[in-house]
Each structure stands twice: as C-alpha cells, then as structure tokens.
Write a protein that holds these residues in place. Sequence first.
Motif, PDB file in Angstrom:
ATOM      1  N   GLN A  56      -1.230  -0.835  -4.278  1.00 39.47           N
ATOM      2  CA  GLN A  56      -2.506  -0.127  -4.188  1.00 39.47           C
ATOM      3  C   GLN A  56      -2.313   1.246  -3.558  1.00 39.47           C
ATOM      4  O   GLN A  56      -1.681   1.376  -2.506  1.00 39.47           O
ATOM      5  CB  GLN A  56      -3.510  -0.935  -3.361  1.00 39.47           C
ATOM      6  N   CYS A  57      -2.870   2.274  -4.208  1.00 37.23           N
ATOM      7  CA  CYS A  57      -2.868   3.626  -3.643  1.00 37.23           C
ATOM      8  C   CYS A  57      -4.002   3.716  -2.625  1.00 37.23           C
ATOM      9  O   CYS A  57      -5.176   3.552  -2.983  1.00 37.23           O
ATOM     10  CB  CYS A  57      -3.044   4.669  -4.740  1.00 37.23           C
ATOM     11  N   VAL A  58      -3.667   3.995  -1.372  1.00 33.13           N
ATOM     12  CA  VAL A  58      -4.689   4.037  -0.323  1.00 33.13           C
ATOM     13  C   VAL A  58      -5.126   5.454   0.010  1.00 33.13           C
ATOM     14  O   VAL A  58      -6.059   5.646   0.786  1.00 33.13           O
ATOM     15  CB  VAL A  58      -4.192   3.333   0.956  1.00 33.13           C
ATOM     16  N   HIS A 111       0.844  -1.191   0.000  1.00 31.65           N
ATOM     17  CA  HIS A 111       0.000   0.000   0.000  1.00 31.65           C
ATOM     18  C   HIS A 111       0.883   1.246   0.000  1.00 31.65           C
ATOM     19  O   HIS A 111       1.892   1.294   0.709  1.00 31.65           O
ATOM     20  CB  HIS A 111      -0.909   0.025   1.228  1.00 31.65           C
ATOM     21  N   LEU A 142      -3.984   4.770   7.843  1.00 28.57           N
ATOM     22  CA  LEU A 142      -3.937   3.776   6.775  1.00 28.57           C
ATOM     23  C   LEU A 142      -2.699   2.890   6.803  1.00 28.57           C
ATOM     24  O   LEU A 142      -2.673   1.843   6.157  1.00 28.57           O
ATOM     25  CB  LEU A 142      -4.024   4.487   5.415  1.00 28.57           C
ATOM     26  N   PRO A 174       0.428   2.973   5.389  1.00 26.82           N
ATOM     27  CA  PRO A 174       0.974   2.549   4.092  1.00 26.82           C
ATOM     28  C   PRO A 174       2.411   2.053   4.232  1.00 26.82           C
ATOM     29  O   PRO A 174       3.122   2.404   5.186  1.00 26.82           O
ATOM     30  CB  PRO A 174       0.910   3.826   3.258  1.00 26.82           C
TER      31      PRO A 174
END
Length: 257
Positions: free
Chosen positions: A31-33, A5, A49, A51
């Motif tokens: 994946q771009c969160v 992420h 989040l 990342p």
Amino acid sequence: MKAVHYLIAEDEPLLARALAAHLAELWAEAQCVGVAANGAEALTLIDRLQPDVVFLDVRMPVCDGLQTARELCERARPPLIVFVTAYDEYALPAFDTAAIDYLLKPVEPERLARCISRLKQRLSAPEPAPALDALALALKGLLEKPEVTEPLRFIRIGVGNSVRMIPVEQVLYFEACDKYVTVATASSDGLIRTSLRELMAALDPRQFWQIHRGTLVNVAGISHAEQDEAGRTHLKLKGRAEKLPVSRQFAHLFRQM
C-alpha cells in the motif's frame, strides 16, 4: 503477515504517478501511504507514517535523496531505501555494495518487478534493514562525487557558414540516423554529428524520454498518445504532422492512469 507500506519521494508529479501506478499493478498487496515532493517532506511523512519502504528520487529540491537517506541511516529502524535516479550505471556500484536497490528513469516494469522481488526477500528476513554501515559509506562516497553538470541548454546546428543555436526546449524530438541525429522542432529539422547515447547523457531525463531505440521525445511537446488496431502506441506532437512510433519496451510510459 503485516501489510507492507511504502512511500514515494519524487518532485515530478507525472513520474510519481507513473511509479505509483506500476507499483499498484505489480505489488498489489502493498500500500502506498504517501507521496512527497522533496526530501524534507519525505522525512516528515516517514516520521508520521512509518513506511517499510521508501522510493527516493536522487535529485530533489530542499533536501535531495542522498541527504534524506543519510538522515534515515542515523535512525534506529530506517525503512528499506530504493533510489530512483537518472544517473547512468557508472555512478551506481555503491548502491549494490550497500545491499540496497536502485531504479533508472524512466522506470521499466520488468526492472521494477525484480526490485519488488528483492524487497520481499529483505522484508521477510528477521532483520529487514541490514548493512546500514555499508549504506552510510556508499552514500558518503556518492555525496563526495563532483556535482553533476547542468543539462544541455542549446543545440548547435551548422547551416552553411553559420551556426544555429536552438534552445533545447524547442526541440520536439531527436532521431538517430547512421552517424547523425535529426533535431526536429515545430518549424524545421537539422542534423548534428553525435550519438544518441551522448545526447541522453547531456539532456534532462525528466524532459526527454526515450520512446524507441533511436528516438528521444520532449515530453512537453506531446499532444497525445494513441494506439492503432494492432495495439501499437504512437505519439502526436504539437506542430508536427508525423506520428512517432513507441516501442513496446517504452509503451508503459503512456498508459492511461
């Protein structure tokens, strides 16, 4: 293997979308969160989040990329940090010393692909975020550098015995020609005796993009981009009849998102 992420922190929406599009194409399994508009927002999203990677613009409002990275370095398990910056390479040796990566604006797909390869190696290592002490030292050195001067605001063009003062925002494009550079506005052209390299260092890279080895264009002055039958990209500018060719090296900046 755990999905990777990443988060993008960039205050220019167009540049953020362009980077996200390139990452989606070149690193499909990641994946771009989230996308943050400044460093403070980035820190909040990172807390929530978690990342693995953060792409940090160096110059952002509220809390810039360097301050954001310094705060991240104080955490137990910070994400890997990639700086996205308009600084020229003379200002960046500390990034490599700290075993992190950086991307120069506008981001080129070939350079981004090398960055992704490096990130994959770091993420697959047992300890994916080493060298934090070195990173902190590198950031300290950069933070102590003199403040970068403000971008150029006016272009001075000699006309006979007088000097015209043209606001930079009125310039549609600069084009190198021998020892001179053409300054093109919607109503007239002029010549200045300088190099395109010197101009690039003085202009705001968010406003002026290089589209050819000898051409810089004002993004706000672009009417639209189009492709000819051979697949070459050309730009139509507001108030100008001619179309500017875009070299293949920079054509990715104008692909549909």
